[in-house]
Design a protein around this motif. Structure first.
Motif, PDB file in Angstrom:
ATOM      1  N   PHE A 123       0.849  -1.195   0.000  1.00 37.82           N
ATOM      2  CA  PHE A 123       0.000   0.000   0.000  1.00 37.82           C
ATOM      3  C   PHE A 123       0.883   1.243   0.000  1.00 37.82           C
ATOM      4  CE2 PHE A 123      -3.470   2.454   2.505  1.00 37.82           C
ATOM      5  CZ  PHE A 123      -3.864   3.093   1.343  1.00 37.82           C
ATOM      6  N   LEU A 124       1.876   1.228   0.845  1.00 39.05           N
ATOM      7  CA  LEU A 124       2.793   2.353   0.919  1.00 39.05           C
ATOM      8  C   LEU A 124       3.442   2.610  -0.437  1.00 39.05           C
ATOM      9  CD1 LEU A 124       4.293   4.433   2.689  1.00 39.05           C
ATOM     10  CD2 LEU A 124       5.994   2.648   3.134  1.00 39.05           C
ATOM     11  N   ALA A 125       3.721   1.546  -1.156  1.00 39.54           N
ATOM     12  CA  ALA A 125       4.444   1.668  -2.428  1.00 39.54           C
ATOM     13  C   ALA A 125       3.669   2.442  -3.473  1.00 39.54           C
ATOM     14  CB  ALA A 125       4.786   0.285  -2.950  1.00 39.54           C
ATOM     15  N   ILE A 126       2.354   2.474  -3.369  1.00 36.55           N
ATOM     16  CA  ILE A 126       1.568   3.173  -4.393  1.00 36.55           C
ATOM     17  C   ILE A 126       1.171   4.570  -3.944  1.00 36.55           C
ATOM     18  CG2 ILE A 126       0.686   1.007  -5.331  1.00 36.55           C
ATOM     19  CD1 ILE A 126      -1.983   1.645  -3.938  1.00 36.55           C
ATOM     20  N   LEU A 127       1.437   4.893  -2.705  1.00 41.23           N
ATOM     21  CA  LEU A 127       1.087   6.221  -2.222  1.00 41.23           C
ATOM     22  C   LEU A 127       2.141   7.229  -2.643  1.00 41.23           C
ATOM     23  CD1 LEU A 127      -0.068   5.374   1.397  1.00 41.23           C
ATOM     24  CD2 LEU A 127      -1.518   6.113  -0.493  1.00 41.23           C
TER      25      LEU A 127
ATOM     26  N   GLY B  41       7.348  11.923  -5.058  1.00 38.30           N
ATOM     27  CA  GLY B  41       6.948  12.042  -3.669  1.00 38.30           C
ATOM     28  C   GLY B  41       6.758  10.719  -2.965  1.00 38.30           C
ATOM     29  N   VAL B  42       7.816   9.932  -2.967  1.00 40.20           N
ATOM     30  CA  VAL B  42       7.751   8.648  -2.276  1.00 40.20           C
ATOM     31  C   VAL B  42       7.612   8.885  -0.781  1.00 40.20           C
ATOM     32  CG1 VAL B  42       9.008   6.516  -1.784  1.00 40.20           C
ATOM     33  CG2 VAL B  42       9.120   7.550  -4.066  1.00 40.20           C
TER      34      VAL B  42
ATOM     35  N   LEU C 212       3.468   9.148   7.772  1.00 41.53           N
ATOM     36  CA  LEU C 212       4.198   8.973   6.527  1.00 41.53           C
ATOM     37  C   LEU C 212       4.870  10.298   6.200  1.00 41.53           C
ATOM     38  CD1 LEU C 212       1.533   7.039   4.439  1.00 41.53           C
ATOM     39  CD2 LEU C 212       3.333   6.132   5.913  1.00 41.53           C
ATOM     40  N   ARG C 213       6.100  10.191   5.731  1.00 42.33           N
ATOM     41  CA  ARG C 213       6.847  11.411   5.441  1.00 42.33           C
ATOM     42  C   ARG C 213       7.322  11.379   4.001  1.00 42.33           C
ATOM     43  NH1 ARG C 213      12.023  13.576   5.571  1.00 42.33           N
ATOM     44  NH2 ARG C 213      12.196  15.618   6.561  1.00 42.33           N
TER      45      ARG C 213
END
Ligand SMILES: [Zn+2]
Length: 75
Positions: free
Chosen positions: A17-21, A33-34, A42-43
């Protein structure tokens, strides 16, 4: 799919999930903006804006993003 052999706590959100945000800051290309997990937030790796995560759901609203110069302890 690996067994949960890690001795650390579960991440606040799943890696896939984090990977697509992406950070929603228009000041930089969205693809840059990884986001990275920082504590319970999340930063953005580019602009440093932070997003709160509530029960595994990141709040990606720009109006709620926390600017990097907010009064927080520098890391
Ligand atoms: Zn950003």
């Amino acid at each position: 799919m690996a067994d949960s052999s890690a001795d650390t706590a579960a991440p606040i959100i799943p890696d896939d999930f984090l990977a697509i945000l992406r950070c929603v800051n228009y000041d930089h290309p969205r693809d840059d903006g990884v986001l990275r997990i920082e504590g319970a937030m999340l930063r953005c790796a580019v602009c440093g804006y932070r997003y709160e995560v509530d029960d595994g759901i990141p709040n990606m609203l720009w109006d709620d993003a926390i600017p990097p110069d907010a009064s927080a302890a520098a890391s």
